[in-house]
Motif scaffolding. Structure first.
Motif, mmCIF file in Angstrom:
data_model
loop_
_atom_site.group_PDB
_atom_site.id
_atom_site.type_symbol
_atom_site.label_atom_id
_atom_site.label_comp_id
_atom_site.label_asym_id
_atom_site.label_seq_id
_atom_site.Cartn_x
_atom_site.Cartn_y
_atom_site.Cartn_z
ATOM 1 N N TYR A 44 0.848 -1.184 0.000
ATOM 2 C CA TYR A 44 0.000 0.000 0.000
ATOM 3 C C TYR A 44 0.887 1.239 0.000
ATOM 4 N N LEU A 45 0.391 2.274 -0.613
ATOM 5 C CA LEU A 45 1.090 3.557 -0.640
ATOM 6 C C LEU A 45 0.162 4.637 -0.099
ATOM 7 N N PHE A 46 0.768 5.598 0.584
ATOM 8 C CA PHE A 46 -0.016 6.630 1.257
ATOM 9 C C PHE A 46 0.640 7.995 1.054
ATOM 10 N N TRP A 47 -0.188 9.015 1.117
ATOM 11 C CA TRP A 47 0.270 10.381 1.311
ATOM 12 C C TRP A 47 -0.354 10.903 2.596
ATOM 13 N N TYR A 48 0.524 11.420 3.476
ATOM 14 C CA TYR A 48 0.073 12.025 4.721
ATOM 15 C C TYR A 48 0.413 13.505 4.698
ATOM 16 N N LYS A 49 -0.467 14.279 5.296
ATOM 17 C CA LYS A 49 -0.276 15.720 5.464
ATOM 18 C C LYS A 49 0.002 15.999 6.933
ATOM 19 N N ARG A 68 1.239 19.395 13.860
ATOM 20 C CA ARG A 68 2.016 18.144 13.783
ATOM 21 C C ARG A 68 1.141 16.887 13.748
ATOM 22 N N GLN A 69 -0.165 17.054 13.683
ATOM 23 C CA GLN A 69 -1.026 15.889 13.534
ATOM 24 C C GLN A 69 -0.789 15.252 12.175
ATOM 25 N N MET A 70 -0.727 13.939 12.108
ATOM 26 C CA MET A 70 -0.568 13.218 10.849
ATOM 27 C C MET A 70 -1.954 12.920 10.289
ATOM 28 N N ILE A 71 -2.224 13.456 9.100
ATOM 29 C CA ILE A 71 -3.549 13.346 8.493
ATOM 30 C C ILE A 71 -3.434 12.582 7.181
ATOM 31 N N LEU A 72 -4.173 11.497 7.059
ATOM 32 C CA LEU A 72 -4.153 10.726 5.822
ATOM 33 C C LEU A 72 -4.826 11.523 4.716
ATOM 34 N N VAL A 73 -4.123 11.674 3.601
ATOM 35 C CA VAL A 73 -4.661 12.391 2.447
ATOM 36 C C VAL A 73 -5.278 11.410 1.459
ATOM 37 N N ILE A 74 -4.509 10.359 1.142
ATOM 38 C CA ILE A 74 -4.955 9.432 0.118
ATOM 39 C C ILE A 74 -4.151 8.150 0.224
ATOM 40 N N ARG A 75 -4.753 7.053 -0.184
ATOM 41 C CA ARG A 75 -4.065 5.772 -0.170
ATOM 42 C C ARG A 75 -4.302 5.044 -1.481
ATOM 43 N N GLN A 76 -3.351 4.157 -1.813
ATOM 44 C CA GLN A 76 -3.426 3.399 -3.060
ATOM 45 C C GLN A 76 -3.035 1.957 -2.794
ATOM 46 N N GLU A 77 -3.863 1.030 -3.212
ATOM 47 C CA GLU A 77 -3.501 -0.380 -3.119
ATOM 48 C C GLU A 77 -2.727 -0.751 -4.381
ATOM 49 N N ALA A 78 -1.639 -1.474 -4.237
ATOM 50 C CA ALA A 78 -0.790 -1.776 -5.391
ATOM 51 C C ALA A 78 -1.488 -2.634 -6.420
ATOM 52 N N TYR A 79 -2.455 -3.443 -5.987
ATOM 53 C CA TYR A 79 -3.115 -4.337 -6.927
ATOM 54 C C TYR A 79 -4.164 -3.622 -7.775
ATOM 55 N N LYS A 80 -4.479 -2.395 -7.422
ATOM 56 C CA LYS A 80 -5.461 -1.623 -8.184
ATOM 57 C C LYS A 80 -4.751 -0.785 -9.242
ATOM 58 N N GLN A 81 -5.180 -0.922 -10.474
ATOM 59 C CA GLN A 81 -4.584 -0.141 -11.557
ATOM 60 C C GLN A 81 -5.120 1.288 -11.578
ATOM 61 N N SER A 90 -5.324 13.719 -6.029
ATOM 62 C CA SER A 90 -5.276 12.514 -6.849
ATOM 63 C C SER A 90 -3.829 12.053 -6.945
ATOM 64 N N VAL A 91 -3.659 10.789 -7.293
ATOM 65 C CA VAL A 91 -2.313 10.247 -7.426
ATOM 66 C C VAL A 91 -2.112 9.743 -8.843
ATOM 67 N N ASN A 92 -0.827 9.694 -9.226
ATOM 68 C CA ASN A 92 -0.409 9.037 -10.462
ATOM 69 C C ASN A 92 0.480 7.873 -10.036
ATOM 70 N N PHE A 93 -0.091 6.691 -10.030
ATOM 71 C CA PHE A 93 0.597 5.488 -9.563
ATOM 72 C C PHE A 93 1.140 4.736 -10.777
ATOM 73 N N GLN A 94 2.440 4.672 -10.873
ATOM 74 C CA GLN A 94 3.119 3.967 -11.952
ATOM 75 C C GLN A 94 3.876 2.795 -11.319
#
Lengths: 112, 116
Positions: B33-38, B43-56, B65-69
């Motif tokens: 899994y891949l994540f972006w945190y803000k 200093r609070q860690m806030i989840l912005v977006i997540r990506q599962e590797a098996y999803k194209q 939005s993400v560009n997952f390559q």
């Protein structure tokens, strides 16, 4: 409110002093983690606990000890604080429903 | 060991414009899994977006939005219509799937400033 609670939020120690950072979660999560955050280095794993009664070293464990007291609580101890341990410390637990972390609000520790 | 690299220590963008933050990672795993945190000044860690590797399909959350390559092991974050409240540190992170070794590996972070 469900979440991860860390105490204290701020702490100043003198070199050589000891202290314990407390962390508790009320979400029934199995796995818990301690990270430290330093400028320009992101967050680095100190120790983790995959389940009650187990602990394992992470990337930067030297100078720290941990205790998984029960499923809720995971504490981090500095036996003899050093200036190099000045950092922001985060506790986290993982939700396996979406593999997301729930983070505590962090502890800013300064060792002088 | 997995590594995460964010090559942009600092970036700035004008309010209402679009900015892209870069992230590359290294792994031999296939399930992850891949994540972006803000992290704002609080200093609070806030989840912005997540990506599962098996999803194209690239993940999208409102203006983020993400560009997952996967082949290139690249995971960039695009922020559209930037707002002043987007000013923060942004961390890219990697996590193995499964139920073991779920520690998260973080990049060094990108400090984003949104200018009025």
């Amino acid at each position: 409110n469900a979440g991860v609670t860390q105490t204290p939020k701020f702490q100043v120690l003198k070199t050589g002093q000891s202290m314990t950072l407390q962390c508790a979660q009320d979400m029934n999560h199995n796995s818990m983690y301690w990270y430290r955050q330093d400028p320009g280095m992101g967050l680095r794993l100190i120790y983790y606990s995959a389940s009650e009664g187990t602990t394992d070293k992470g990337e930067v464990p030297n100078g720290y000890n941990v205790s998984r007291l029960n499923k809720r609580e995971f504490s981090l101890r500095l036996e003899s604080a050093a200036p190099s341990q000045t950092s922001v410390y985060f506790c986290a637990s993982i939700r396996y429903s979406d593999y997301g972390y729930t983070f505590g609000s962090g502890t800013r520790l300064t060792v002088v | 060991a997995q590594t995460v690299t964010q090559s942009q220590p600092e970036m700035s963008v004008q309010e209402a414009e679009t900015v892209t933050l870069s992230c590359t990672y290294d792994t031999s795993e296939n399930n992850y899994y891949l994540f972006w945190y803000k992290q704002p000044p609080s200093r609070q860690m806030i989840l912005v977006i997540r990506q599962e590797a098996y999803k194209q399909q690239n993940a999208t959350e409102n203006r983020f939005s993400v560009n997952f390559q996967k082949a290139a092991k690249s995971f960039s974050l695009k922020i559209s219509d930037s707002q002043l409240g987007d000013t923060a540190m942004y961390f890219c992170a990697f996590m193995n799937g499964g139920y073991n070794n779920n520690d998260m590996r973080f990049g060094a972070g990108t400090r984003l400033t949104v200018k009025p």
